[in-house]
Design an enzyme around this catalytic site. Structure first.
Site, mmCIF file in Angstrom:
data_model
loop_
_atom_site.group_PDB
_atom_site.id
_atom_site.type_symbol
_atom_site.label_atom_id
_atom_site.label_comp_id
_atom_site.label_asym_id
_atom_site.label_seq_id
_atom_site.Cartn_x
_atom_site.Cartn_y
_atom_site.Cartn_z
ATOM 1 N N ASP A 8 0.869 -1.202 0.000
ATOM 2 C CA ASP A 8 0.000 0.000 0.000
ATOM 3 C C ASP A 8 0.899 1.244 0.000
ATOM 4 O OD1 ASP A 8 -3.106 0.805 1.498
ATOM 5 O OD2 ASP A 8 -1.527 2.268 1.097
ATOM 6 N N ASP A 103 -4.032 2.304 -5.004
ATOM 7 C CA ASP A 103 -2.704 2.307 -4.364
ATOM 8 C C ASP A 103 -2.414 1.080 -3.521
ATOM 9 O OD1 ASP A 103 -4.045 2.831 -1.921
ATOM 10 O OD2 ASP A 103 -2.345 4.030 -1.243
ATOM 11 N N GLU A 104 -3.203 0.026 -3.659
ATOM 12 C CA GLU A 104 -2.890 -1.163 -2.870
ATOM 13 C C GLU A 104 -3.254 -2.448 -3.595
ATOM 14 O OE1 GLU A 104 -5.362 -2.069 0.611
ATOM 15 O OE2 GLU A 104 -6.692 -0.454 0.016
HETATM 16 N N1 DCP Z 1 -8.690 8.514 -0.630
HETATM 17 C C1 DCP Z 1 -9.758 9.415 -0.776
HETATM 18 N N2 DCP Z 1 -10.701 9.521 0.202
HETATM 19 C C2 DCP Z 1 -10.605 8.746 1.334
HETATM 20 C C3 DCP Z 1 -9.546 7.828 1.478
HETATM 21 C C4 DCP Z 1 -8.594 7.754 0.465
HETATM 22 O O1 DCP Z 1 -9.841 10.116 -1.793
HETATM 23 N N3 DCP Z 1 -11.531 8.860 2.288
HETATM 24 C C5 DCP Z 1 -7.672 8.460 -1.714
HETATM 25 C C6 DCP Z 1 -6.506 9.358 -1.389
HETATM 26 C C7 DCP Z 1 -5.412 8.430 -0.966
HETATM 27 C C8 DCP Z 1 -5.728 7.169 -1.734
HETATM 28 O O2 DCP Z 1 -7.151 7.137 -1.854
HETATM 29 O O3 DCP Z 1 -4.127 8.942 -1.274
HETATM 30 C C9 DCP Z 1 -5.242 5.905 -1.054
HETATM 31 O O4 DCP Z 1 -5.897 5.712 0.180
HETATM 32 P P1 DCP Z 1 -5.156 5.183 1.458
HETATM 33 O O5 DCP Z 1 -6.190 4.834 2.461
HETATM 34 O O6 DCP Z 1 -4.165 4.118 1.102
HETATM 35 O O7 DCP Z 1 -4.384 6.456 2.036
HETATM 36 P P2 DCP Z 1 -3.003 7.067 1.634
HETATM 37 O O8 DCP Z 1 -2.303 6.259 0.606
HETATM 38 O O9 DCP Z 1 -3.186 8.506 1.290
HETATM 39 O O10 DCP Z 1 -2.189 7.027 2.996
HETATM 40 P P3 DCP Z 1 -1.589 5.757 3.755
HETATM 41 O O11 DCP Z 1 -1.881 4.550 2.928
HETATM 42 O O12 DCP Z 1 -0.125 6.040 3.858
HETATM 43 O O13 DCP Z 1 -2.264 5.738 5.081
HETATM 44 MG MG MG Z 2 -2.086 4.195 0.823
#
Ligand code: DCP
Ligand code: MG
Length: 371
Positions: A8, A103-104
């Site tokens: 992720d 992203d995962e």
């Molecule tokens: N995303 C979004 N709204 C949300 C959650 C996520 O638009 N409520 C989008 C933005 C994030 C992407 O999806 O960049 C990936 O979600 P993640 O939960 O993996 O969060 P991040 O990658 O940003 O942070 P991390 O995985 O490091 O916690």
């Molecule tokens: Mg992420």
């Protein structure tokens, strides 16, 4: 025995913004809609998270907590592009890749391990390659089942690497909060906490009869997960949980007639794709993004499965019509169909299903979901 990686990306949207604009490196970046438009945070860089900012928080709150935060509008096409680069690297390592969102993904690395590579070495190599080729940092969890891999990837973020050795699964999970288990949402967690069950270990200790009463059909599945023994395979095809088509407009749309046209075009496109894929679905979904980037989804379940234009168009239009308000304009409209004929409806817990249904073809998660 399987060997599975869950990978992720860290602060995905914000990391891409920092990559493309070096001035943002090391700074608190807030990706999302403007506070004056009641915008929401899609994600925040780790520099902003120390101030208590997180995804789905109103931008107004985020700016209050992190006044030095730099607000950046999302660029979904660019994120999609970077996501593709990362997924391609995953696929160079193994053909068995199951993307869960942009992203995962889960990667089945059993073959590499059986060929003599150590799981730790495979994971380190993957992290290094992703960074070298894409400039993005990925957190990785490795274990013998999806549950352990997924929880592992989240435990040591950012730039995380957690390897759980075969045999250590239950011990690894035991001290963690029950809501970390896939399929245990906030409501179930609350119910469990009321019964004095706070950790996954305490959950795993319950007798099977208790699981049957608590989780019905899902009993053995939840129990296996709590013990770190789930046997779910990495499914390459699970991406086809829904078929959808969406467009972002150069100028936000508000007129009823033009909106109707868009819905019609999207419905025709989706019906066409369904036919090609030989799929019929019952749930029609509408994804909307407003001028301030607030993104949400609405859905309706039809009494029958279909791949025909007309019912999809009618259902999608009814959903959109209910959202029309004077002055409200739309930046993006997506129409999707899910809940396919051959899917066993009881297979997934509802929370999990809703999560998967919320993934459109661009893999983006709705910033805000309401029913
Ligand atoms: N995303 C979004 N709204 C949300 C959650 C996520 O638009 N409520 C989008 C933005 C994030 C992407 O999806 O960049 C990936 O979600 P993640 O939960 O993996 O969060 P991040 O990658 O940003 O942070 P991390 O995985 O490091 O916690
Ligand atoms: Mg992420």
């Amino acid at each position: 025995m399987r060997h599975i990686i869950h990978a992720d990306l860290d602060a995905f949207y914000a990391a891409v913004e920092q990559l493309d604009n070096p001035q943002l490196v090391g700074k608190p970046v807030l990706v999302g809609g403007r506070p004056e438009n009641r915008g929401v945070v899609a994600t925040a860089s780790y520099e902003a998270r120390v101030f208590g900012v997180h995804s789905a928080m109103p931008m107004k709150t985020a700016v209050y907590r992190c006044p030095k935060g730099i607000i950046v509008s999302p660029r979904f096409n660019r994120y999609k592009e970077k996501s593709g680069e990362v997924m391609n690297l995953f696929r160079e390592l193994t053909g068995l890749v199951e993307p869960l969102s942009m992203d995962e993904a889960y990667l089945d690395i059993t073959a590499a391990v059986e060929a003599g590579q150590r799981p730790l070495a495979v994971a380190l190599d993957l992290k290094a390659r992703v960074f070298a080729v894409t400039g993005l940092v990925v957190s990785v969890g490795v274990g013998t089942c999806k549950t352990v891999a997924k929880i592992g990837s989240d435990l040591d973020k950012p730039d995380g690497l957690v390897v759980v050795q075969p045999g250590d699964e239950a011990e690894f999970l035991a001290p963690l909060a029950v809501n970390k288990l896939w399929g245990i949402g906030p409501k179930t967690a609350e119910r469990l906490n009321k019964d004095g069950i706070e950790t996954i270990g305490e959950l795993a200790d319950q007798p099977l009869a208790w699981f049957a009463k608590m989780f019905g059909k899902r009993a053995t599945n939840v129990r296996d997960k709590a013990m770190g023994l789930d046997d779910d395979a990495v499914h390459i095809h699970s991406a086809t949980k829904s078929i959808s088509s969406e467009s972002t407009f150069a100028n936000d749309l508000g007129g009823e007639e033009e909106l109707r046209d868009v819905v019609e075009r999207k419905a025709v496109g989706v019906a066409h794709q369904l036919e090609k894929a030989n799929l019929k679905g019952r749930t029609v979904k509408l994804k909307l993004r407003l001028a301030d980037f607030t993104t949400f989804a609405r859905q309706v379940t039809l009494p029958y499965h279909t791949d025909a234009e007309e019912p999809i168009k009618e259902a999608a239009w009814a959903l959109l019509e209910a959202e029309l308000e004077p002055g409200r304009t739309f930046r993006l409209i997506g129409v999707g169909v899910a809940n396919f004929e051959d899917e066993s409806e009881d297979e997934l817990p509802t929370e999990e299903k809703e999560r998967q249904l919320s993934l459109f073809t661009d893999g983006s998660l709705p910033v805000e979901v309401t029913d």
